[in-house]
Design an enzyme around this catalytic site. Structure first.
Site, mmCIF file in Angstrom:
data_model
loop_
_atom_site.group_PDB
_atom_site.id
_atom_site.type_symbol
_atom_site.label_atom_id
_atom_site.label_comp_id
_atom_site.label_asym_id
_atom_site.label_seq_id
_atom_site.Cartn_x
_atom_site.Cartn_y
_atom_site.Cartn_z
ATOM 1 N N SER A 10 -3.189 -8.508 -1.739
ATOM 2 C CA SER A 10 -2.723 -9.368 -2.830
ATOM 3 C C SER A 10 -1.331 -8.943 -3.260
ATOM 4 O O SER A 10 -0.787 -7.955 -2.790
ATOM 5 C CB SER A 10 -3.671 -9.248 -4.016
ATOM 6 O OG SER A 10 -3.481 -7.975 -4.605
ATOM 7 N N LYS A 11 -0.797 -9.696 -4.197
ATOM 8 C CA LYS A 11 0.528 -9.427 -4.724
ATOM 9 C C LYS A 11 0.602 -7.998 -5.269
ATOM 10 O O LYS A 11 1.570 -7.279 -5.039
ATOM 11 C CB LYS A 11 0.802 -10.417 -5.856
ATOM 12 C CG LYS A 11 2.198 -10.932 -5.821
ATOM 13 C CD LYS A 11 2.390 -12.052 -6.778
ATOM 14 C CE LYS A 11 3.826 -12.497 -6.623
ATOM 15 N NZ LYS A 11 4.133 -13.677 -7.311
ATOM 16 N N ARG A 12 -0.456 -7.605 -5.969
ATOM 17 C CA ARG A 12 -0.470 -6.285 -6.603
ATOM 18 C C ARG A 12 -0.380 -5.166 -5.554
ATOM 19 O O ARG A 12 0.150 -4.102 -5.794
ATOM 20 C CB ARG A 12 -1.749 -6.158 -7.422
ATOM 21 C CG ARG A 12 -1.653 -5.179 -8.551
ATOM 22 C CD ARG A 12 -3.006 -4.961 -9.133
ATOM 23 N NE ARG A 12 -3.996 -5.133 -8.068
ATOM 24 C CZ ARG A 12 -5.282 -5.233 -8.259
ATOM 25 N NH1 ARG A 12 -5.765 -5.203 -9.454
ATOM 26 N NH2 ARG A 12 -6.131 -5.373 -7.242
ATOM 27 N N ASP A 13 -0.946 -5.418 -4.380
ATOM 28 C CA ASP A 13 -0.937 -4.379 -3.329
ATOM 29 C C ASP A 13 0.330 -4.403 -2.501
ATOM 30 O O ASP A 13 0.479 -3.623 -1.572
ATOM 31 C CB ASP A 13 -2.104 -4.587 -2.351
ATOM 32 C CG ASP A 13 -3.399 -4.827 -3.048
ATOM 33 O OD1 ASP A 13 -3.758 -3.998 -3.883
ATOM 34 O OD2 ASP A 13 -4.045 -5.852 -2.763
ATOM 35 N N GLY A 14 1.219 -5.348 -2.753
ATOM 36 C CA GLY A 14 2.477 -5.359 -2.006
ATOM 37 C C GLY A 14 2.704 -6.600 -1.174
ATOM 38 O O GLY A 14 3.686 -6.691 -0.455
#
Ligand code: GLU
Length: 478
Positions: free
Chosen positions: A246-250
């Site tokens: 996801s976005k949070r993971d990069g």
């Protein structure tokens, strides 16, 4: 090493311009590019823009800018599917004439009613081929789709995948699937086959999520009389907790990595290792990636995106840059503001400062922030550092020392070092006991590059000013 150069190798990266390019897409492009280069073949890019509503020029531009930044560039002009509608239509007409494709007017409701009547209780029923022999006319006046008539002789489809081995799909796993929607737009599975043939693609290297489409594409290619390319489905990239990236993971827009100050070669180096390995080696030049990349080195297991490792790789690449290349890169890609806001520094001084801070940063933006802070000088001092290193005696020493600096004719690294060391001997203080307070004066804290380097680049006047500022700050009470 697969060293035989085979110039007939032709691969393609085929993004749909319905969003920006993320890490997964960049890795697919990279594997295709490395495979082509390794074999002395051709790397192509095709824009899959048949979905008129979701495809946007700005997404295509952003995707191409991302590839260009990463140095992954098509060897031939881009192919746009939206410009090939006539070709698809002509082929479809032939296939309809040959009864390999047929018109179908069944609505969802009709299909469901028949499935229920035949005893299906769940929602996963195959199309019952109701229209296959009804010869619906093009001018029938009701909406229709075009379905591919899966040959009766077909019982199973084998996909010989260069990464996954042989994967067998049973005919029951797919029905007479739709290749043109009721609004007249052809589906992905159809156009991909037509275009891979048109572009003479020899190897299709793409994400594992497309493996399920492959039997349909093989059937279509066979019926159209096209030679089959070889397939290689590369494993997914997962987040560190095992879920979807996801976005949070990069999984952000590749251009965001550019803006944040990742070097293209560092990002490429890192993502090459997502699913591909060459022994334990982690750091590769572009040339080495090309030389060592083979599909044999790509595993079946999902890869895990590790931001910390990417940062580590990036920091190594930043360290390796010459300070002038680093300055050029920061100015062009990362933080022009650094150059606009440090005008009292000459280019030479700025480069020296970049050289000093370069090895301390993981990303370009962080490097720029550190340098900007150093330029501005401290507006406050870290409480712990003050508590630990400053007292009245130290402040007196700093006051004396800066007077000595005032008369120095030259203010460069060796002179400063000698002056400070002599001062320490004269006043019977340890170097660290004086160096840390100087650091606090220059930067506000004790975490900084070498103090002699900092003094030398700041110059006499600014160094004395910063000592004065600390002395007048009142952080040590009289
Ligand atoms: N347009 C497809 C995608 O973006 C390409 C799939 C393929 O490579 O065949 O996923």
């Amino acid at each position: 090493m697969e060293s035989i150069k085979n110039s007939s190798v032709r691969v393609r990266f085929a993004p749909s311009p319905t969003g920006t390019l993320h890490i997964g897409g960049l890795r697919t492009a990279l594997f295709n590019y490395l495979f082509a280069r390794h074999h002395g073949g051709t790397f192509l890019v095709r824009i899959e823009d048949t979905d008129k509503e979701r495809s946007k020029k700005e997404y295509k531009d952003a995707q191409m800018a991302s590839l260009e930044w990463a140095g992954i560039i098509s060897d031939e002009p881009l192919v746009f599917q939206s410009q090939r509608m006539d070709v698809y239509e002509a082929l479809l007409n032939t296939l309809i004439e040959q009864k390999k494709v047929y018109r179908c007017t069944c609505t969802d409701q009709e299909r469901e009613d028949r499935a229920r009547a035949a005893g299906h209780t769940d929602n996963f029923y195959a199309y019952d081929n109701f229209c296959r022999n009804t010869a619906v006319r093009a001018d029938c006046g009701i909406p229709f789709v075009l379905r591919f008539a899966v040959p009766k002789t077909c019982t199973e489809i084998k996909v010989d995948d260069l990464i996954r081995g042989t994967v067998v799909f049973q005919k029951e796993q797919f029905d007479d699937f739709i290749i043109v929607r009721s609004d007249g737009s052809p589906t992905y599975n159809f156009v991909v086959v037509v275009d891979d043939n048109f572009m003479n693609i020899t190897h299709i290297i793409r994400g594992e999520e497309h493996l399920v489409n492959t039997p349909k594409q093989i059937l279509l290619a066979q019926v159209c009389g096209f030679p089959l390319p070889q397939f290689a489905h590369i494993p997914l990239i997962l987040s560190p907790n095992g879920g979807k990236l996801s976005k949070r993971d990069g999984s952000v827009d590749v251009l965001q990595y550019k803006k944040d100050g990742y070097l293209p070669d560092a990002l490429v180096n890192y993502i090459a290792r997502l699913g591909w390995a060459y022994g334990d080696q982690e750091i590769f030049t572009r040339q080495e990636l090309i030389q060592f990349f083979t599909l044999k080195g790509v595993g079946k297991k999902s890869a895990v995106f590790d931001m910390k490792k990417l940062d580590w790789v990036n920091s190594l690449y930043i360290k390796k840059l010459s300070s002038s290349d680093c300055a050029k890169w920061l100015k062009k890609d990362v933080c022009e503001f650094l150059f606009e806001n440090t005008l009292s520094w000459s280019d030479e001084t700025r480069e020296k400062i970049i050289a000093i801070y370069q090895e301390r940063a993981t990303i370009g933006l962080e490097l720029c922030t550190m340098i900007m802070e150093f330029y501005k000088g401290p507006d406050q001092y870290e409480a712990d550092a003050v508590e630990k290193w400053l007292n009245k005696e130290v402040m007196n020493h700093l006051a004396l020392l800066k007077v000595q600096w005032g008369v120095l004719e030259e203010f460069e690294h060796e002179v400063i070092k000698t002056t400070i060391k002599e001062f320490c001997t004269q006043h019977d203080v340890k170097l660290g006991v004086l160096a840390q307070p100087i650091r606090i004066a220059l930067t506000g804290g004790t975490e900084s590059p070498g103090v002699f380097d900092l003094l030398a680049v700041l110059g006499k006047e600014e160094s004395i000013k910063r000592i004065d500022r600390l002395l007048a700050s009142g952080v040590v009470k009289n």
